[in-house]
Scaffold this active site. Structure first.
Site, mmCIF file in Angstrom:
data_model
loop_
_atom_site.group_PDB
_atom_site.id
_atom_site.type_symbol
_atom_site.label_atom_id
_atom_site.label_comp_id
_atom_site.label_asym_id
_atom_site.label_seq_id
_atom_site.Cartn_x
_atom_site.Cartn_y
_atom_site.Cartn_z
ATOM 1 N N ASP A 101 -7.174 -1.249 -4.353
ATOM 2 C CA ASP A 101 -8.228 -0.772 -3.444
ATOM 3 C C ASP A 101 -9.069 0.305 -4.129
ATOM 4 O O ASP A 101 -10.292 0.334 -3.994
ATOM 5 C CB ASP A 101 -7.624 -0.201 -2.158
ATOM 6 N N ASP A 147 0.858 -1.192 0.000
ATOM 7 C CA ASP A 147 0.000 0.000 0.000
ATOM 8 C C ASP A 147 0.889 1.234 0.000
ATOM 9 O O ASP A 147 2.012 1.198 0.501
ATOM 10 C CB ASP A 147 -0.900 0.019 1.236
#
Length: 166
Positions: A139, A120
């Site tokens: 995401d 991330d």
């Protein structure tokens, strides 16, 4: 055939954007390093997430992670692929939305299989008005797809009720 090619290409684009961005982040950032993109409002920070969206479930036992972060997502993604290929009455917006969801889901599952975690790196903070956790393109694809489905559902219901009144 043209429709199925559209599905494959759209899913592949979502996966490619995510995987390329993660390779670039892993190659150009030290773990935890922060680089501002737009002041303190939009930054990149390299982290590895052993859980689901925003780290949820990262403290689960390994067997539950296997079930909830690998097996269940693969089954659900497989079903959604089957559904969009077989369901010819889906409107274009819903089809694109499902492709985004599948592409993002596959990209993060791929990371969990290969690396045991998900890379991330995006973080948004709009002065307390809106603030995210650290996330990635996958995401973003899944979230965008879900928002598109919600909007599509809302507008389809509105159109149906207007036709029923007329």
């Amino acid at each position: 055939m043209k429709r199925n090619l559209f599905i494959v290409v759209l899913i592949a684009i979502n996966i490619a954007l995510d995987q390329i961005s993660k390779v670039l982040v892993r190659a150009n950032f030290e773990y935890g390093e922060i680089k501002p993109l737009i002041g303190d409002n939009f930054i990149m920070q390299y982290v590895e997430n052993k859980g689901a969206f925003l780290g949820m479930g990262s403290d689960m036992p390994d067997y539950l992670k296997l079930i909830f972060l690998l097996i269940l997502p693969v089954v659900v993604l497989g079903y959604v692929v089957y559904y969009i290929v077989k369901s010819k009455e889906l409107d274009r917006l819903s089809l694109i939305a499902f492709c985004c969801i599948i592409g993002g889901g596959v990209a993060n599952v791929f990371d969990r299989i290969i690396y045991g975690q998900v890379t991330d790196f995006f973080f948004i903070d709009l002065g307390g008005v809106f603030k995210t956790g650290i996330f990635n393109f996958a995401d973003l694809s899944v979230t965008t797809g879900m928002i598109m489905l919600l909007f599509g559902s809302f507008f389809n219901k509105k159109e149906k009720s207007e036709k029923e009144v007329a």
